[in-house]
Design a protein around this motif. Structure first.
Motif, PDB file in Angstrom:
ATOM      1  N   GLY A  31       0.841  -1.202   0.000  1.00 50.57           N
ATOM      2  CA  GLY A  31       0.000   0.000   0.000  1.00 50.57           C
ATOM      3  C   GLY A  31       0.864   1.234   0.000  1.00 50.57           C
ATOM      4  N   GLY A  38      -3.013   4.487  -8.972  1.00 54.19           N
ATOM      5  CA  GLY A  38      -2.824   4.933 -10.350  1.00 54.19           C
ATOM      6  C   GLY A  38      -3.400   3.940 -11.313  1.00 54.19           C
ATOM      7  N   GLY A  39      -3.625   4.391 -12.498  1.00 50.76           N
ATOM      8  CA  GLY A  39      -4.284   3.552 -13.496  1.00 50.76           C
ATOM      9  C   GLY A  39      -3.309   2.770 -14.345  1.00 50.76           C
ATOM     10  N   ASN A 107     -16.232   3.708 -15.145  1.00 53.88           N
ATOM     11  CA  ASN A 107     -15.229   4.502 -14.429  1.00 53.88           C
ATOM     12  C   ASN A 107     -14.294   3.597 -13.641  1.00 53.88           C
ATOM     13  OD1 ASN A 107     -16.549   6.758 -15.308  1.00 53.88           O
ATOM     14  ND2 ASN A 107     -17.203   7.483 -13.319  1.00 53.88           N
ATOM     15  N   GLN A 129     -13.083  13.393 -19.101  1.00 52.42           N
ATOM     16  CA  GLN A 129     -12.606  12.778 -17.857  1.00 52.42           C
ATOM     17  C   GLN A 129     -11.680  11.592 -18.141  1.00 52.42           C
ATOM     18  OE1 GLN A 129     -15.787  12.238 -15.125  1.00 52.42           O
ATOM     19  NE2 GLN A 129     -14.542  11.339 -13.546  1.00 52.42           N
ATOM     20  N   PRO A 132      -7.669  12.624 -20.360  1.00 50.96           N
ATOM     21  CA  PRO A 132      -6.401  13.076 -19.771  1.00 50.96           C
ATOM     22  C   PRO A 132      -5.569  11.972 -19.113  1.00 50.96           C
ATOM     23  CG  PRO A 132      -8.133  14.667 -19.329  1.00 50.96           C
ATOM     24  CD  PRO A 132      -8.800  13.478 -19.966  1.00 50.96           C
ATOM     25  N   PRO A 133      -6.143  11.017 -18.386  1.00 54.35           N
ATOM     26  CA  PRO A 133      -5.274   9.977 -17.812  1.00 54.35           C
ATOM     27  C   PRO A 133      -4.820   8.921 -18.813  1.00 54.35           C
ATOM     28  CG  PRO A 133      -7.530   9.731 -16.974  1.00 54.35           C
ATOM     29  CD  PRO A 133      -7.525  10.929 -17.874  1.00 54.35           C
ATOM     30  N   TRP A 135      -6.774   6.829 -20.748  1.00 57.10           N
ATOM     31  CA  TRP A 135      -7.565   5.594 -20.736  1.00 57.10           C
ATOM     32  C   TRP A 135      -8.162   5.276 -22.106  1.00 57.10           C
ATOM     33  CZ3 TRP A 135     -10.779   7.168 -15.803  1.00 57.10           C
ATOM     34  CH2 TRP A 135      -9.933   7.146 -14.687  1.00 57.10           C
ATOM     35  N   PHE A 435     -18.277  16.960 -14.530  1.00 53.96           N
ATOM     36  CA  PHE A 435     -19.330  16.269 -13.772  1.00 53.96           C
ATOM     37  C   PHE A 435     -19.584  16.923 -12.414  1.00 53.96           C
ATOM     38  CE2 PHE A 435     -17.920  13.174 -16.887  1.00 53.96           C
ATOM     39  CZ  PHE A 435     -19.136  12.947 -17.506  1.00 53.96           C
TER      40      PHE A 435
ATOM     41  N   VAL B  49      -6.099  -0.253   4.724  1.00 56.02           N
ATOM     42  CA  VAL B  49      -4.838   0.502   4.743  1.00 56.02           C
ATOM     43  C   VAL B  49      -4.643   1.241   3.415  1.00 56.02           C
ATOM     44  CG1 VAL B  49      -2.320   0.272   4.877  1.00 56.02           C
ATOM     45  CG2 VAL B  49      -3.769  -0.999   6.442  1.00 56.02           C
ATOM     46  N   LEU B  50      -5.007   0.587   2.326  1.00 55.56           N
ATOM     47  CA  LEU B  50      -4.875   1.233   1.018  1.00 55.56           C
ATOM     48  C   LEU B  50      -5.784   2.469   0.949  1.00 55.56           C
ATOM     49  CD1 LEU B  50      -3.211   0.592  -1.514  1.00 55.56           C
ATOM     50  CD2 LEU B  50      -5.246  -0.458  -2.492  1.00 55.56           C
ATOM     51  N   TYR B  53      -4.289   5.142   2.911  1.00 55.90           N
ATOM     52  CA  TYR B  53      -3.152   5.679   2.171  1.00 55.90           C
ATOM     53  C   TYR B  53      -3.617   6.631   1.056  1.00 55.90           C
ATOM     54  CZ  TYR B  53       1.163   5.695  -0.582  1.00 55.90           C
ATOM     55  OH  TYR B  53       2.273   6.079  -1.278  1.00 55.90           O
ATOM     56  N   TYR B  54      -4.675   6.235   0.362  1.00 52.29           N
ATOM     57  CA  TYR B  54      -5.238   7.113  -0.682  1.00 52.29           C
ATOM     58  C   TYR B  54      -5.577   8.495  -0.117  1.00 52.29           C
ATOM     59  CZ  TYR B  54      -6.085   3.484  -4.271  1.00 52.29           C
ATOM     60  OH  TYR B  54      -5.966   2.522  -5.234  1.00 52.29           O
ATOM     61  N   LEU B  57      -2.976  11.046  -0.383  1.00 53.49           N
ATOM     62  CA  LEU B  57      -2.434  11.316  -1.717  1.00 53.49           C
ATOM     63  C   LEU B  57      -3.301  12.357  -2.422  1.00 53.49           C
ATOM     64  CD1 LEU B  57      -1.844   7.673  -3.055  1.00 53.49           C
ATOM     65  CD2 LEU B  57      -0.159   9.186  -2.010  1.00 53.49           C
ATOM     66  N   TYR B  59      -4.716  11.733  -5.454  1.00 54.10           N
ATOM     67  CA  TYR B  59      -5.023  10.785  -6.530  1.00 54.10           C
ATOM     68  C   TYR B  59      -6.402  11.080  -7.124  1.00 54.10           C
ATOM     69  CZ  TYR B  59      -5.711   6.131  -8.662  1.00 54.10           C
ATOM     70  OH  TYR B  59      -5.953   5.093  -9.521  1.00 54.10           O
ATOM     71  N   ALA B  61      -8.625  11.079 -11.246  1.00 51.95           N
ATOM     72  CA  ALA B  61      -8.541  10.558 -12.614  1.00 51.95           C
ATOM     73  C   ALA B  61      -7.601  11.423 -13.445  1.00 51.95           C
ATOM     74  CB  ALA B  61      -9.923  10.541 -13.244  1.00 51.95           C
ATOM     75  N   ALA B  62      -7.638  12.732 -13.186  1.00 46.58           N
ATOM     76  CA  ALA B  62      -6.797  13.637 -13.969  1.00 46.58           C
ATOM     77  C   ALA B  62      -5.336  13.555 -13.526  1.00 46.58           C
ATOM     78  CB  ALA B  62      -7.310  15.056 -13.825  1.00 46.58           C
ATOM     79  N   PRO B  64      -3.215  10.553 -12.452  1.00 45.66           N
ATOM     80  CA  PRO B  64      -3.038   9.139 -12.126  1.00 45.66           C
ATOM     81  C   PRO B  64      -1.661   8.805 -11.535  1.00 45.66           C
ATOM     82  CG  PRO B  64      -2.939   9.476 -14.493  1.00 45.66           C
ATOM     83  CD  PRO B  64      -3.208  10.808 -13.885  1.00 45.66           C
ATOM     84  N   PRO B  66      -0.044  10.019  -8.527  1.00 43.93           N
ATOM     85  CA  PRO B  66      -0.172  10.904  -7.369  1.00 43.93           C
ATOM     86  C   PRO B  66       1.079  10.941  -6.493  1.00 43.93           C
ATOM     87  CG  PRO B  66      -1.261   8.833  -6.942  1.00 43.93           C
ATOM     88  CD  PRO B  66      -0.716   8.733  -8.329  1.00 43.93           C
ATOM     89  N   ASP B 267     -17.618  11.775  -4.708  1.00 45.39           N
ATOM     90  CA  ASP B 267     -16.222  12.165  -4.920  1.00 45.39           C
ATOM     91  C   ASP B 267     -15.416  11.069  -5.602  1.00 45.39           C
ATOM     92  OD1 ASP B 267     -15.904  14.803  -4.182  1.00 45.39           O
ATOM     93  OD2 ASP B 267     -15.868  14.340  -2.063  1.00 45.39           O
ATOM     94  N   ILE B 269     -16.471   8.071  -7.224  1.00 50.92           N
ATOM     95  CA  ILE B 269     -16.925   7.428  -8.463  1.00 50.92           C
ATOM     96  C   ILE B 269     -17.378   8.444  -9.500  1.00 50.92           C
ATOM     97  CG2 ILE B 269     -18.534   5.739  -9.437  1.00 50.92           C
ATOM     98  CD1 ILE B 269     -16.594   4.466  -7.476  1.00 50.92           C
ATOM     99  N   PHE B 271     -17.040  11.872  -9.534  1.00 48.75           N
ATOM    100  CA  PHE B 271     -16.064  12.909  -9.871  1.00 48.75           C
ATOM    101  C   PHE B 271     -14.647  12.349  -9.992  1.00 48.75           C
ATOM    102  CE2 PHE B 271     -19.061  15.472  -6.950  1.00 48.75           C
ATOM    103  CZ  PHE B 271     -20.024  15.537  -7.946  1.00 48.75           C
ATOM    104  N   GLN B 272     -14.474  11.095  -9.654  1.00 53.62           N
ATOM    105  CA  GLN B 272     -13.185  10.395  -9.771  1.00 53.62           C
ATOM    106  C   GLN B 272     -12.055  11.078  -8.991  1.00 53.62           C
ATOM    107  OE1 GLN B 272     -12.516   8.417 -13.565  1.00 53.62           O
ATOM    108  NE2 GLN B 272     -13.964   7.183 -12.452  1.00 53.62           N
ATOM    109  N   PHE B 274     -10.401  10.180  -6.160  1.00 59.78           N
ATOM    110  CA  PHE B 274     -10.314   8.998  -5.300  1.00 59.78           C
ATOM    111  C   PHE B 274      -9.803   9.348  -3.892  1.00 59.78           C
ATOM    112  CE2 PHE B 274      -9.260   7.740  -9.734  1.00 59.78           C
ATOM    113  CZ  PHE B 274     -10.485   7.181 -10.043  1.00 59.78           C
TER     114      PHE B 274
END
Lengths: 472, 311
Positions: A31, A38-39, A107, A129, A132-133, A135, A435, B49-50, B53-54, B57, B59, B61-62, B64, B66, B267, B269, B271-272, B274
């Protein structure tokens, strides 16, 4: 027993404790080392790997997986899939997810960097959306590669407003049409007014051509005690409340969402004119809209139209179109279409929605995926699909050919389409926080509907939206 | 000794005793037995824990790729009025829904405890709402709430009263939650009532105690641990309410029913973002953890009191 405790090394309790700590470490370490964050890596475009003469059989024997939502578009194409398999030798596995959960599923899958689906249905706003990453695969190199694309494909046959709506360079302030081609428009819809012609005729009235007349007409048509109201349009807490009738009429009245000032977007939803229109829109919802407006989504609106509760519906033409098919609703055969109120200068600016086909950048079968997209958005397959419930086709040749022949029982549909299509495009400014900021806009309208002061609420919304779009 | 042990297995098998396990395997056995538990712990802790951790960060979608921003998300969320609205909505929903379900559930359990034919039928019908998925129940109630054609306004003559308006939506959501989960409380408490010893009640009858006195001084204190178990289950569940409310209102109108879970979903899902979604979830976890610890301690006290170990 004694001999065990006297052995050098760890006791059983120590070992168990160590195992527990090791387990915790095993949990923490990946973790904290950003495992799963990240993707994944960016995938190179696959178009350049395709060389030689174009061949529909180039990916014969492969299986392409597509993610779709059960929509009239998908349903019209489903019987045609075997023709694709015969043409290419590629098997198609279509996974269907209901529309309510579709983008959640998509998503999550794309964010996880999964290439399990090669092709997926998407809308234009989602490109802002997902693009940019990295996908989505840029399809422009595929279109331009004559080894990958048939000479007969004729990309330019797709309406220009649609081609540009699925293309952007992801830079704040850049217009649509710049940058890559992230999806190919498959089917699309104009947001116009559908009305109960039988009822209108019985009372000798006609649809309204101006915004003032439209409001008055909707109020006149409303009789709550008879279970009848003037106009159905969406009001739920979602970005989807803003994008059909609302943004169409807002644009016709001269409104814009943002203007570019240097390299910053400036929110324009709280100018005096914009506030006046939005106040009128909410008052219209209260006086002549559905009684539970803040929960209304498009199926609720079209249901009320089809049941004879709503006398008009300001939404997608393709959403109201199936309600007029024989046996599809109580009012089937009684509906007709109208462009809706023109702007003060006579404009018919219209917001469009396009269901498009996109390729997952993580796909392992890109050539097969592109052949599927090329086939599904091609002239031949689309001409066959419009004989079902596929409306509207994205190709001019298909609209003028096969589709027009199906419109005999749909009064006003063709005239309406031809009236608005020249000014039909995405009326939003492209931006990566679409969104969030657009759902916030719907929340602001709901608050005004609930009694908040329109002026104060919209100024507060505009301020927060401006901050979000410029940070992103 | 050694010779006896070597020959023992054959003798034991003939006597029907279990075969002797080699020393090495015997030593390994506890660790092998503990392995599933360790795996379960890892399975539980890994996402937790993950997620934690997020939350430190940036993190999205824009973004990826982080990096750690430590407590920036917490500062952002805790200074956002929408978060505090969600806290208020979540708290009101949890407290009112739990209280309503508990009062109704206990009342129904007491009525059902009096054996009758109708009671027997009612007991079976009672469980039906629990067998319906909250999403389906939400959809059914959304149609019933519709002012245009919904059955409620028609039956009660409420005209165009909007059950899901800004002022009414939270209370309507609580009503639907109570419809689904009151039977859960009733069934749990009823099972508790039926397990109570009969002697104290017979003694109180002999002493001529009134029904109310017996209920207040005898039955209620003895039922209390069962009621508290139901309260703990329902309160924890209500703090995490999502599906039912999302189907009914999607958290609207405005922010009227935006619980912490819905905020986290939006937030993460929609708006991504994460990291921000994980921050919501982590803060919710702290709230649930503290509340659970408190309620469990209250339950312990109640159990000791019911057993006569504490006054």
């Amino acid at each position: 027993m004694t001999s065990h405790s006297q052995q050098p090394g760890w006791s059983r309790r120590d070992v168990l404790k160590a195992a527990g700590l090791a387990g915790l470490g095993a949990t923490l370490l990946p973790g904290l080392a950003a495992c799963g964050v990240g993707g994944g890596e960016r995938h190179p475009n696959g178009a350049s790997a395709v060389t030689g003469p174009f061949d529909w059989k180039a990916a014969k024997g492969q299986t392409v997986r597509i993610l779709q939502t059960p929509h009239p578009y998908q349903q019209s194409f489903q019987p045609l899939l075997k023709e694709f398999t015969e043409l290419t030798g590629i098997e198609v596995v279509a996974d269907l997810v209901p529309e309510g959960a579709y983008f959640t599923k998509l998503n999550t899958e794309l964010a996880g960097g999964s290439g399990s689906h090669d092709v997926f249905m998407t809308g234009a706003y989602f490109i802002w959306q997902y693009g940019p990453p990295g996908w989505m695969e840029d399809l422009k190199p595929w279109i331009e590669n004559s080894a990958a694309t048939s000479d007969e494909y004729d990309f330019e046959d797709i309406y220009e407003g649609l081609r540009t709506s699925t293309s952007w360079d992801f830079k704040v302030g850049s217009p649509l049409g710049s940058g890559g081609q992230w999806a190919i428009p498959w089917g699309f819809e104009n947001n116009v007014v559908c009305y109960n012609k039988a009822y209108f005729d019985s009372r000798g009235i006609k649809p309204a051509d101006t915004w003032e007349d439209f409001q008055q007409l909707a109020r006149d048509l409303t009789d709550r005690s008879a279970g009848r109201y003037g106009v159905a349009f969406r009001g739920s807490k979602s970005w989807a409340t803003i994008h059909p009738g609302f943004i169409t009429q807002y644009s016709r009245m001269g409104g814009v969402d943002y203007r570019l000032d240097g390299d910053q977007l400036v929110a324009e939803m709280a100018t005096d004119d914009a506030i006046r229109f939005q106040r009128e829109w909410v008052e219209l919802a209260r006086d002549a809209g559905p009684a539970s407006w803040t929960t209304y989504e498009y199926p609720d609106c079209t249901r009320d139209l089809g049941n004879g509760n709503a006398m008009m519906c300001y939404d997608a033409d393709s959403a109201t179109y199936p309600k007029n098919k024989p046996g599809a609703s109580k009012e089937a055969g009684n509906l007709a279409w109208h462009p809706g109120p023109a702007g003060p200068d006579g404009n018919y600016k219209t917001n469009l929605w396009t269901w498009s086909l996109a390729m997952n950048a993580a796909s392992q079968r890109k050539q097969a995926a592109w052949l599927f997209i090329q086939w599904a958005t091609g002239k031949e397959a689309m001409s066959k699909a419009v004989r079902g419930a596929f409306a509207d086709p994205t190709r001019k040749s298909v609209f003028d050919g096969a589709f027009k022949q199906t419109l005999g029982e749909f009064p006003g549909y063709l005239d309406t389409f031809e009236r608005v299509v020249g000014e039909s495009k995405i009326q939003f400014t492209p931006q990566t926080s679409f969104f969030q900021t657009t759902q916030d806009w719907a929340v602001a309208l709901q608050d005004i509907y609930g009694g908040d002061d329109a002026d104060k609420r919209l100024r507060s919304y505009a301020k927060s939206a401006e901050a979000k779009v410029n940070v992103a | 000794m050694s010779a006896t042990m070597t020959s023992a297995p054959a003798t034991n098998q003939r006597d029907g005793a279990p075969p002797r396990v080699p020393e090495r395997r015997r030593q390994l056995r506890p660790y092998i037995l503990a392995l599933p538990a360790v795996l379960v712990v890892i399975g539980i802790l890994y996402p937790f824990v993950l997620g934690a951790y997020y939350s430190i960060l940036n993190y999205t979608a824009a973004n990826p790729d982080p990096h750690v921003v430590w407590f920036a998300n917490y500062r952002s969320v805790l200074s956002d009025p929408q978060f505090w609205t969600s806290v208020r909505v979540t708290a009101v929903f949890a407290v009112v829904a739990t209280a309503l379900e508990t009062v109704l559930g206990v009342g129904i359990a007491l009525l059902l405890n009096r054996a009758s034919k109708i009671g027997g039928i009612f007991e079976k019908v009672l469980i039906l709402p629990l067998m319906i998925a909250p999403v389906i129940a939400g959809t059914i109630w959304k149609l019933m709430f519709n002012p245009q054609f919904g059955v409620l306004n028609h039956v009660f003559g409420l005209g165009t009263f909007d059950w899901l308006s800004k002022d009414a939506a939270l209370w309507s959501s609580i009503l639907v939650d109570a419809w689904i989960y009151t039977p859960f409380v009733a069934i749990l408490v009823l099972a508790g009532i039926r397990s109570l010893p009969k002697e104290p009640f017979e003694a109180s009858q002999v002493d001529g105690a009134s029904w109310f006195y017996t209920f207040r001084r005898l039955q209620l204190p003895m039922m209390w641990p069962y009621i508290l178990v139901a309260v703990i289950f329902r309160f924890m569940d209500c703090l995490k309410a999502f599906d039912l409310i999302y189907v009914l209102t999607a958290g609207g109108p405005g922010l009227a029913t935006r619980t912490l879970q819905i905020g986290a979903y939006e937030d993460s899902i929609t708006f991504q973002n994460f990291s921000r979604g994980s921050t919501y979830m982590f803060l919710l976890w702290i709230l649930v953890f503290i509340t659970a610890r408190y309620l469990v301690s209250v339950l312990g006290k109640a159990q000791r009191r019911a057993a006569g170990a504490e006054d």
